[in-house]
Design an enzyme around this catalytic site. Sequence first.
Site, PDB file in Angstrom:
ATOM      1  N   CYS A   1      17.142 -32.190 -28.407  1.00 19.24           N
ATOM      2  CA  CYS A   1      18.322 -31.622 -27.752  1.00 19.24           C
ATOM      3  C   CYS A   1      19.568 -32.490 -27.948  1.00 19.24           C
ATOM      4  CB  CYS A   1      18.030 -31.456 -26.262  1.00 19.24           C
ATOM      5  SG  CYS A   1      19.471 -31.003 -25.273  1.00 19.24           S
TER       6      CYS A   1
ATOM      7  N   SER B   1      24.904 -33.809 -18.952  1.00 19.68           N
ATOM      8  CA  SER B   1      24.960 -34.907 -19.916  1.00 19.68           C
ATOM      9  C   SER B   1      26.324 -35.581 -19.961  1.00 19.68           C
ATOM     10  CB  SER B   1      24.591 -34.397 -21.309  1.00 19.68           C
ATOM     11  OG  SER B   1      25.543 -33.463 -21.794  1.00 19.68           O
TER      12      SER B   1
ATOM     13  N   TYR C   1      25.838 -22.971 -31.002  1.00 17.28           N
ATOM     14  CA  TYR C   1      24.921 -22.120 -30.231  1.00 17.28           C
ATOM     15  C   TYR C   1      25.480 -20.710 -30.081  1.00 17.28           C
ATOM     16  CZ  TYR C   1      22.023 -26.104 -28.965  1.00 17.28           C
ATOM     17  OH  TYR C   1      21.170 -27.179 -29.011  1.00 17.28           O
TER      18      TYR C   1
END
Length: 316
Positions: free
Chosen positions: A63, A148, A194
């Site tokens: 990821c 994150s 994405y």
Amino acid sequence: MGMLVDGTWQEGTAGAADKDGHFKREESTFRDWLSADGSAGPNGEPGVKAAPGRFRLYVSLACPWAHRTLMVRALKGLEDLVPVSVVNWHMGDQGWTFEPGPQVTPEPERGARYLHELYAAAKPGMTGKVTVPVLWDRERGRIVSNESADIIRMFNTAYDGLGAKAGDFYPVALRAEIDAINERVYATVNNGVYQAGFASTQQAYEEAVGPLFETLTWLDQRLQQSEWLVDDVMTEADIRLFTTLIRFDSVYYVHFKCNVRRIADFAGLHAFVARMMAIPEVADTVNFEHIKHHYYGSHRHLNPSGIVPVGPECAY
């Protein structure tokens, strides 16, 4: 991917688009703030005081969002201060799991088989996505953060008085420029790949691919003039860009149909990735086995056979 609904796991398809054909990323659920003294976060998030060994980082080596946190953890020398657990590269009906596999670590806190068990324990009755990275408070048995962007800023300063290496990847004097670059890179590159890859209509796909390559061209020109994106030092802007670029030619170019140009075809971007990979702490966080097996093996609606391509060879 599946999600928790009222605390119960519901199966779903990894990377499914909405009815309008667009992929939409959900906001992070847990947003407390780890700091050196336990003070609140910059936007008033509840503060938690850093302590050696108290917090565990859960990541997928595949990821890019989790990869950011591993990079800052390594660059700041936090390996002995923040233990890490690695999930299996395959994301199936149960989402991220701790099924045995290369470099997978059994879940040590609750003996969980699936990451969603930790989410359900941290917030009973929760409805929402189960993602990595996760910063887990081992003392209180709860999730501090699964964002994150926040975790890398926490790691940047929270352990400076506890033995972390010197280094500031978000210096005050450069924050405005870092924030501006981060905003564009997130929208069109980090998330843009994405949006292209998980689009289910031609229009949604082209709406993502155009801005993606406009930004890559802009970044390439910038990095032909300077080694780093901001000033003459590595900052979090470089870290956040790198984790997408290192996956681009082996995954996004083919698997997500981002095939206008490879990163290898951009002189500035290619040199930038090579420069980052020459840093041992960075290179040690890159795992192409996990990266390729996750994307090609987990997204069966994009790659029904699950075959993982042999190439390309890493050029760095």
